[in-house]
Design a protein around this motif. Structure first.
Motif, short mmCIF file in Angstrom:
data_model
loop_
_atom_site.label_atom_id
_atom_site.label_comp_id
_atom_site.label_asym_id
_atom_site.label_seq_id
_atom_site.Cartn_x
_atom_site.Cartn_y
_atom_site.Cartn_z
N LEU A 166 140.32 41.36 45.55
CA LEU A 166 141.35 42.32 45.17
C LEU A 166 141.24 42.76 43.72
CD1 LEU A 166 144.45 40.82 47.04
CD2 LEU A 166 142.94 42.66 47.77
N ASP A 167 140.51 42.00 42.89
CA ASP A 167 140.36 42.39 41.49
C ASP A 167 139.50 43.64 41.32
OD1 ASP A 167 141.94 40.33 40.66
OD2 ASP A 167 140.30 39.02 40.02
N ASN A 168 138.87 44.09 42.39
CA ASN A 168 138.12 45.35 42.35
C ASN A 168 139.04 46.56 42.52
OD1 ASN A 168 135.71 43.95 42.11
ND2 ASN A 168 135.26 44.01 44.30
N TYR A 169 140.30 46.30 42.86
CA TYR A 169 141.21 47.38 43.22
C TYR A 169 142.41 47.43 42.29
CZ TYR A 169 138.47 47.26 47.52
OH TYR A 169 137.43 47.28 48.42
N LEU A 170 143.14 48.51 42.39
CA LEU A 170 144.33 48.72 41.57
C LEU A 170 145.40 47.69 41.90
CD1 LEU A 170 145.80 50.69 39.55
CD2 LEU A 170 146.70 51.83 41.59
N LYS A 178 141.03 44.88 37.36
CA LYS A 178 140.44 43.84 36.52
C LYS A 178 138.92 43.92 36.45
CE LYS A 178 144.14 40.43 36.70
NZ LYS A 178 144.52 39.04 37.03
N ASN A 179 138.30 44.26 37.55
CA ASN A 179 136.84 44.28 37.58
C ASN A 179 136.28 45.66 37.29
OD1 ASN A 179 136.92 41.60 38.21
ND2 ASN A 179 136.20 41.82 40.33
N GLY A 180 135.03 45.70 36.84
CA GLY A 180 134.35 46.98 36.64
C GLY A 180 133.96 47.26 35.22
N SER A 228 140.39 53.75 44.13
CA SER A 228 140.54 52.40 43.56
C SER A 228 141.65 51.61 44.24
CB SER A 228 140.83 52.48 42.06
OG SER A 228 139.76 53.12 41.38
N ILE A 229 142.16 52.10 45.36
CA ILE A 229 143.23 51.43 46.09
C ILE A 229 142.67 50.74 47.32
CG2 ILE A 229 145.40 51.74 47.35
CD1 ILE A 229 146.00 54.13 45.55
N GLN A 284 132.54 42.00 35.64
CA GLN A 284 131.69 42.88 36.42
C GLN A 284 132.19 42.94 37.86
OE1 GLN A 284 129.14 44.67 35.12
NE2 GLN A 284 129.61 43.86 33.09
N ASN A 285 131.85 44.01 38.55
CA ASN A 285 132.29 44.17 39.94
C ASN A 285 131.71 43.08 40.84
OD1 ASN A 285 134.08 46.25 40.12
ND2 ASN A 285 132.54 47.83 40.44
N ASP A 286 132.57 42.47 41.62
CA ASP A 286 132.16 41.64 42.75
C ASP A 286 132.39 42.52 43.97
OD1 ASP A 286 131.95 39.99 44.91
OD2 ASP A 286 133.30 38.43 44.16
#
Length: 325
Positions: free
Chosen positions: A209-213, A194-196, A147-148, A201-203
């Protein structure tokens, strides 16, 4: 009824990321300075095709082999993770089937981070103390590495992947004392992906960057500096102990700078304060049992575990050597 920690086993993945590896990718980060700043020389991360269920199975197998555990005696299974294989089903159920736990064994996931071992122990201890269950298996397993963001050199340097297995029973090496727990969701956005979830939902675009830690290091430090000294003193009071009574303090292995700051602020002697993260990194919910494993069989009368982090959440418990074991 009393509850006890009977056994602890650990597992770390085979892939090793050294400070030299990080420095090669990010030349502005000298390997020696990484160690000076956070006290980590290397960290282990999961293979691309290795997931939390895999690490959980491996650490449970280690526990069974190391302590000659009869797997059929386990009647409740708790998996603490923030990196589940799926949104559903529960990863604990997947592990129950793969490792061969009884179908009569309860199996749940709990989502908790750096205080997760304390929270998991509080649940396992309560289940045993209720008299309804004799042997509760607590597994911690996180892999923040997946997740990084590949360019996030700070979090790449800090976090490692690991799993631990703790057997909590009606007898064992250490009696589990009283817990002190707390939470403050006002700090939720300072350590977050933030996402997931259902809110966002995942973009899948690489640049999002909201998909990552994300971690706001200064806010996390301020939260820790304010709350952890109070937490330690509260747990000492709950267990009718003083700092001098504790043989070893095992804090969540966040980073060496933060831990040394806390040790000095609380007034803990250096020889009673465990630092054991230089070869693992910050392994989230696994950091306390991973650090303590080498001390588990030593003649320590009283040990305090202290966890803190994402949520915000925090917790502490004192365990006492079972003289009758």
């Amino acid at each position: 009824m009393k509850s006890f920690i009977k056994a602890i086993s650990t597992y770390v993945p085979s892939v090793k990321i050294t400070n030299q590896d990080i420095s090669s990718k990010f030349p502005e980060w000298e390997s020696e300075k990484i160690f000076e700043k956070i006290g980590i020389k290397e960290r282990r991360i999961a293979e691309s095709d290795e997931f939390v269920s895999d690490m959980s199975v491996k650490v449970i197998q280690n526990l069974i082999t190391e302590y000659k555990i009869d797997i059929s005696s386990i009647d409740y299974f708790i998996l603490c993770t923030q990196s589940p294989d799926y949104k559903l089903p529960t990863t604990a159920c997947v592990v129950q089937d793969r490792v061969g736990l009884n179908k009569s064994c309860g199996a749940i996931d709990i989502n908790q981070g750096c205080s997760g071992y304390i929270y998991g122990l509080s649940l396992a201890s309560s289940l045993v103390s209720s008299g309804n269950f004799k042997n509760v298996l607590l597994v911690t397993a996180d892999m923040y590495s997946k997740s990084i963001h590949p360019e996030d050199k700070g979090n790449i340097s800090l976090f490692g992947d690991a799993a631990t297995a703790t057997l909590v029973s009606s007898d064992g090496e250490y009696e589990i004392g009283k817990f002190t727990l707390g939470s403050d969701g006002k700090g939720a956005e300072n350590l977050i992906i933030k996402n997931g979830g259902t809110r966002n939902q995942n973009d899948c675009s690489y640049g999002n960057l909201d998909n990552y830690l994300y971690m706001n290091g200064s806010e996390i430090f301020d939260f820790t500096a304010k709350n952890v000294p109070i937490l330690v003193n509260d747990n000492l009071e709950q267990n009718s102990l003083s700092k001098e009574n504790i043989d070893l303090f095992v804090f969540h292995q966040a980073n060496a700078f933060m831990l040394n700051f806390l040790r000095k602020r609380i007034g803990i002697e250096q020889n009673k304060f465990l630092l054991n993260m230089e070869n693992y990194g910050n392994t989230v919910s696994s950091s306390i049992p991973l650090a303590f494993k080498d001390s588990f069989d030593k003649n320590l009368d009283k040990v305090m575990f202290v966890g803190f982090g994402v949520g915000y959440s925090w917790g502490a418990v004192t365990i006492l050597k079972n003289k009758n074991d």
